[in-house]
Design a protein around this motif. Structure first.
Motif, PDB file in Angstrom:
ATOM      1  N   THR A   2     -55.807 -23.137  13.371  1.00 53.97           N
ATOM      2  CA  THR A   2     -54.727 -24.096  13.203  1.00 53.97           C
ATOM      3  C   THR A   2     -54.127 -24.442  14.573  1.00 53.97           C
ATOM      4  OG1 THR A   2     -53.054 -22.365  12.997  1.00 53.97           O
ATOM      5  CG2 THR A   2     -54.154 -23.073  10.965  1.00 53.97           C
ATOM      6  N   TYR A   4     -51.092 -24.025  15.482  1.00 54.35           N
ATOM      7  CA  TYR A   4     -50.262 -22.884  15.888  1.00 54.35           C
ATOM      8  C   TYR A   4     -51.113 -21.806  16.557  1.00 54.35           C
ATOM      9  CZ  TYR A   4     -47.597 -18.561  15.518  1.00 54.35           C
ATOM     10  OH  TYR A   4     -46.982 -17.372  15.806  1.00 54.35           O
ATOM     11  N   GLU A   5     -52.227 -21.476  15.941  1.00 54.94           N
ATOM     12  CA  GLU A   5     -53.097 -20.429  16.500  1.00 54.94           C
ATOM     13  C   GLU A   5     -53.655 -20.848  17.855  1.00 54.94           C
ATOM     14  OE1 GLU A   5     -54.820 -18.445  12.366  1.00 54.94           O
ATOM     15  OE2 GLU A   5     -55.765 -20.246  13.187  1.00 54.94           O
ATOM     16  N   PHE A  83     -48.844 -30.424  20.608  1.00 51.78           N
ATOM     17  CA  PHE A  83     -47.539 -30.250  19.967  1.00 51.78           C
ATOM     18  C   PHE A  83     -46.501 -30.790  20.937  1.00 51.78           C
ATOM     19  CE2 PHE A  83     -43.741 -28.203  18.425  1.00 51.78           C
ATOM     20  CZ  PHE A  83     -43.950 -27.981  17.071  1.00 51.78           C
ATOM     21  N   GLU A 182     -47.214 -28.499   5.064  1.00 51.19           N
ATOM     22  CA  GLU A 182     -48.070 -27.938   6.120  1.00 51.19           C
ATOM     23  C   GLU A 182     -47.432 -28.111   7.496  1.00 51.19           C
ATOM     24  OE1 GLU A 182     -52.666 -28.334   7.817  1.00 51.19           O
ATOM     25  OE2 GLU A 182     -51.816 -29.906   6.539  1.00 51.19           O
ATOM     26  N   THR A 183     -46.897 -29.306   7.745  1.00 50.95           N
ATOM     27  CA  THR A 183     -46.248 -29.571   9.033  1.00 50.95           C
ATOM     28  C   THR A 183     -45.000 -28.715   9.192  1.00 50.95           C
ATOM     29  OG1 THR A 183     -46.999 -31.867   8.909  1.00 50.95           O
ATOM     30  CG2 THR A 183     -45.285 -31.356  10.518  1.00 50.95           C
ATOM     31  N   GLU A 185     -44.407 -25.760   7.954  1.00 48.43           N
ATOM     32  CA  GLU A 185     -44.796 -24.381   8.258  1.00 48.43           C
ATOM     33  C   GLU A 185     -45.221 -24.233   9.714  1.00 48.43           C
ATOM     34  OE1 GLU A 185     -44.492 -21.632   6.411  1.00 48.43           O
ATOM     35  OE2 GLU A 185     -43.458 -22.950   4.999  1.00 48.43           O
ATOM     36  N   THR A 186     -45.955 -25.218  10.227  1.00 48.10           N
ATOM     37  CA  THR A 186     -46.403 -25.159  11.620  1.00 48.10           C
ATOM     38  C   THR A 186     -45.224 -25.249  12.574  1.00 48.10           C
ATOM     39  OG1 THR A 186     -48.528 -26.193  11.056  1.00 48.10           O
ATOM     40  CG2 THR A 186     -47.857 -26.243  13.374  1.00 48.10           C
ATOM     41  N   LYS A 189     -43.250 -21.979  12.560  1.00 49.79           N
ATOM     42  CA  LYS A 189     -43.928 -20.900  13.281  1.00 49.79           C
ATOM     43  C   LYS A 189     -43.832 -21.080  14.798  1.00 49.79           C
ATOM     44  CE  LYS A 189     -47.384 -19.513   9.840  1.00 49.79           C
ATOM     45  NZ  LYS A 189     -48.846 -19.438   9.536  1.00 49.79           N
ATOM     46  N   VAL A 190     -43.977 -22.325  15.249  1.00 49.39           N
ATOM     47  CA  VAL A 190     -43.915 -22.587  16.687  1.00 49.39           C
ATOM     48  C   VAL A 190     -42.529 -22.238  17.233  1.00 49.39           C
ATOM     49  CG1 VAL A 190     -43.961 -24.379  18.459  1.00 49.39           C
ATOM     50  CG2 VAL A 190     -45.746 -24.319  16.711  1.00 49.39           C
TER      51      VAL A 190
END
Length: 461
Positions: A2, A4-5, A83, A182-183, A185-186, A189-190
């Protein structure tokens, strides 16, 4: 993997668009964890950062010297990131309507360099709808990409308090929002990489936009109430600060105080909300009433200063007045939308010569915005009145003796005699005819009783 990863493994980078009082702390914080490109259109500012100089004073020169942020004014470097965080100012025009020029310009710049699979998060304070209804179409037009398919958007309102060393990016809960789950959550996390206080997931981008704009509107209204109380209590010859200290002993009394409300947030954001309300057919009553009170405080303070000078038998036209502090708040160089300028302009209307002292203010910005030069403390002599407008730490170190030395030698008063008079039953008004040194202490830096005992004609909000 992803986005994030890939960011965490440094296979992808984060870009910060706009390196001012908000963007710079964000860039520095993320650079401790991931790869960061710091972009700003101001080439001179970028050179300062590259040379380890922090003109915002938000993070400090030493941290700037050691940060791994890749500073650039080359917009094509934004293509290296997936990002993007947009942190540009959102001021108002002279007619108090939103000026979206900076955020629209940033959207165009980013759009020209946007790549597929990117996420764009806006931090700028706006009215509900700006991100999706104004910024997204610009991004799509400039990039040729389709939002929701080729790239996604989110919103996370900035909550950084300039000059505040306690409430920082890392210690304030971060509101985050995304156009889909989905966005969201990303984005969450960031931001969790750097925000120790955690994140709050808003249910939509518009909710997050609205939450931010009402935070500052609420503070604006509360301060307006304090300012109105100050006007009322001054007419009653009651000390406002003493009243607030007494009322503050109740557990649920809100701790606000009167003052000049400027800057790029509290003095601006309410207009974004009322503008949108007008578009929807509703005319704000409470919010705009509070804004009017706060916008008029500069004039009120100047007029109160003139009245005190008249009571001190001062010739107003040609009088010399020193103002200590011109930034919009204490311990920051930021002079944007400072209401101290309103005090200066009003005094100058009376023919008063004003000298400004501020060791924290950005001299270049001050001259560029207002054509005002600064003086050193030692330059302040033979004054007819002294106004302390901003409670910088440097000013807190000054004593009443230091202040008294700023007045003219012809204003000599026997402080021992004045202390004896003050100790009797005479009121402050009885002393005014004996005082010729006017001290206007807007935020209450000095003790009223001690100032009056020292022979000063004292006034504060």
């Amino acid at each position: 993997m992803t986005i994030y990863e890939r960011i965490v493994t440094r296979d992808e980078k984060i870009s910060i668009v706009g390196l001012g009082y908000v963007g710079m702390p964000i860039a520095v914080a993320f650079a401790k964890k991931v790869g960061v490109i710091g972009f700003d259109v101001n080439k001179e500012k970028i050179e300062l950062y590259k040379n380890g100089i922090d003109p915002t004073k938000e993070v400090g020169d030493e941290i700037i010297k050691n940060t791994t942020v890749d500073f650039t004014s080359d917009e094509t470097r934004l293509r290296e990131a997936k990002f993007h965080i947009v942190a540009v100012p959102t001021p108002v025009k002279d007619d108090h309507t939103p000026d979206l020029t900076p955020v629209e310009s940033a959207s165009r710049t980013l759009g020209r360099n946007l790549t597929k699979g990117s996420i764009v998060v806006f931090e700028s304070t706006v009215y509900p709808g700006v991100t999706e209804e104004i910024c997204v179409p610009i991004l799509e037009k400039e990039s040729g990409l389709k939002c929701g398919i080729d790239f996604k958007v989110g919103y996370s309102p900035e909550r950084i308090n300039p000059g505040d060393k306690v409430h920082r990016l890392e210690t304030i809960v971060k509101v985050v929002a995304g156009q889909d789950e989905e966005t969201l959550e990303t984005v969450a996390k960031v931001y969790e990489l750097v925000v120790k206080a955690g994140v709050y997931k808003a249910e939509s981008i518009k909710v997050a936009e609205a939450a931010k704009v009402i935070e500052n509107a609420q503070r604006d209204i509360n301060i307006a109430f304090m300012n109105e109380l100050s006007i009322i209590f001054n007419k009653m010859s009651i000390d406002t600060k003493a009243v607030l200290e007494a009322a503050g002993t109740k557990w649920n009394f809100l701790n606000f105080s009167p003052g000049l409300v400027g800057g790029h947030c509290i003095g601006v954001d309410p207009y974004y909300l009322t503008y949108k309300a007008e578009q929807m057919g509703y005319h704000s009553q409470i919010i705009l009433s509070g804004r009017k009170i706060n916008d008029d405080m500069g004039k009120y303070i100047a007029e109160s200063t003139v009245k005190k000078m008249i009571k001190a038998n001062k010739q107003i036209n040609g009088a010399k007045v020193a103002i200590f502090g011109i930034t919009f708040k204490e311990n920051t160089p930021d002079v944007r939308n400072t209401k101290v300028v309103d005090v200066i302009k009003e005094l100058e209307e009376y023919g008063v010569e004003v000298k400004v002292v501020d060791p924290a203010a950005d001299k270049e910005d001050l001259w560029h915005e207002y054509r005002i030069n600064l003086y050193e403390i030692e330059d302040i002599k033979e004054m007819d009145a002294v106004i302390f407008a901003v409670p910088h730490e440097e000013f807190k170190a000054l004593s009443l003796e230091d202040v008294i030395a700023m007045f003219g030698s012809s204003d000599c008063i026997n402080t021992e005699v004045m202390a004896e008079i003050a100790a009797t039953s005479e009121s402050v008004l009885d002393l005014e005819s004996n005082n010729s040194r006017v001290l206007i202490d807007i935020k209450g830096l000095f003790n009223r009783e001690e100032a009056e005992n020292a022979g000063l004609l004292y006034w504060r909000l």
